[in-house]
Structure formats: structure tokens, C-alpha cells
Motif scaffolding. Structure first.
Motif, PDB file in Angstrom:
ATOM      1  N   ASP A   8      22.971  28.942 -17.375  1.00 28.41           N
ATOM      2  CA  ASP A   8      23.646  28.480 -16.162  1.00 28.41           C
ATOM      3  C   ASP A   8      23.572  26.963 -16.095  1.00 28.41           C
ATOM      4  O   ASP A   8      22.551  26.344 -16.392  1.00 28.41           O
ATOM      5  N   ILE A   9      24.688  26.374 -15.713  1.00 27.74           N
ATOM      6  CA  ILE A   9      24.741  24.917 -15.602  1.00 27.74           C
ATOM      7  C   ILE A   9      24.208  24.526 -14.225  1.00 27.74           C
ATOM      8  O   ILE A   9      24.761  24.936 -13.198  1.00 27.74           O
ATOM      9  N   PRO A  10      23.149  23.729 -14.194  1.00 26.18           N
ATOM     10  CA  PRO A  10      22.633  23.329 -12.887  1.00 26.18           C
ATOM     11  C   PRO A  10      23.565  22.331 -12.223  1.00 26.18           C
ATOM     12  O   PRO A  10      24.203  21.516 -12.878  1.00 26.18           O
ATOM     13  N   THR A  11      23.676  22.400 -10.937  1.00 32.43           N
ATOM     14  CA  THR A  11      24.527  21.462 -10.205  1.00 32.43           C
ATOM     15  C   THR A  11      23.737  20.181  -9.975  1.00 32.43           C
ATOM     16  O   THR A  11      22.561  20.215  -9.618  1.00 32.43           O
ATOM     17  N   PRO A  12      24.361  19.047 -10.201  1.00 34.84           N
ATOM     18  CA  PRO A  12      23.646  17.788  -9.989  1.00 34.84           C
ATOM     19  C   PRO A  12      23.401  17.568  -8.498  1.00 34.84           C
ATOM     20  O   PRO A  12      24.177  18.007  -7.649  1.00 34.84           O
ATOM     21  N   PRO A  13      22.331  16.886  -8.187  1.00 36.07           N
ATOM     22  CA  PRO A  13      22.057  16.628  -6.771  1.00 36.07           C
ATOM     23  C   PRO A  13      23.101  15.669  -6.192  1.00 36.07           C
ATOM     24  O   PRO A  13      23.633  14.815  -6.887  1.00 36.07           O
ATOM     25  N   ALA A  14      23.394  15.837  -4.943  1.00 39.56           N
ATOM     26  CA  ALA A  14      24.389  14.988  -4.278  1.00 39.56           C
ATOM     27  C   ALA A  14      23.811  13.590  -4.108  1.00 39.56           C
ATOM     28  O   ALA A  14      22.636  13.420  -3.788  1.00 39.56           O
TER      29      ALA A  14
END
Length: 85
Positions: A8-14
């Protein structure tokens, strides 16, 4: 059956929210740039055309010089052959 499981590709922090700064547009010098762009393009086109013409003339001179040299060698051999007979 044997399909690889992709991680799973982690979502980058905003990114943190920062207040935007508004800037006034830079004052213009009073002269539009568009005419100079046109002049530059036509100058480049003129230089390219002159370069092509000069290259063609140089090639024509070179071909003429080679043909004159070949004609001189042929005539010289004909004249020398005529003197021997």
C-alpha cells in the motif's frame, strides 16, 4: 494464482497551512515586449536564410573548382599525349 501483492502506498502528510502573501504586480516599463519578440524571431529567420544561401554558394564554388581542376588534368593529358605522337 501467483499474483504479487503490491504494498500500500502511504499518503504523504499534508503540509502545514501558511497564510498566503499577496504581492502587487511589478510596474511595467511602459513598453510592450511583443514587438521585440517578433523582431527577434524574424532576425533569427533572416540569419538562418543567409546562412543557407552562403552555404549553397560555397558548395557551388567548391564544385566548380573541382570540375575545373578535373578539366585541366584531362586537357593536360590530351596535350601531352598529342606531343608524344
Amino acid at each position: 494464482m501467483f499474483r504479487p501483492k503490491l504494498p500500500d502506498i502511504p499518503t504523504p502528510p499534508a503540509p502545514p497551512a501558511t497564510p498566503r502573501q499577496t504581492q502587487a504586480p511589478a510596474p511595467s516599463a511602459g513598453r510592450p515586449i511583443a514587438p521585440y519578440v517578433g523582431v527577434g524571431a524574424s532576425a533569427v529567420a533572416a540569419v538562418v536564410v543567409v546562412g543557407i544561401v552562403l552555404t549553397a554558394l560555397l558548395a557551388a564554388v567548391a564544385v566548380s573548382a573541382v570540375s575545373v581542376a578535373i578539366a585541366a588534368v584531362v586537357l593536360r593529358s590530351l596535350v601531352n599525349g598529342a606531343h608524344k605522337h
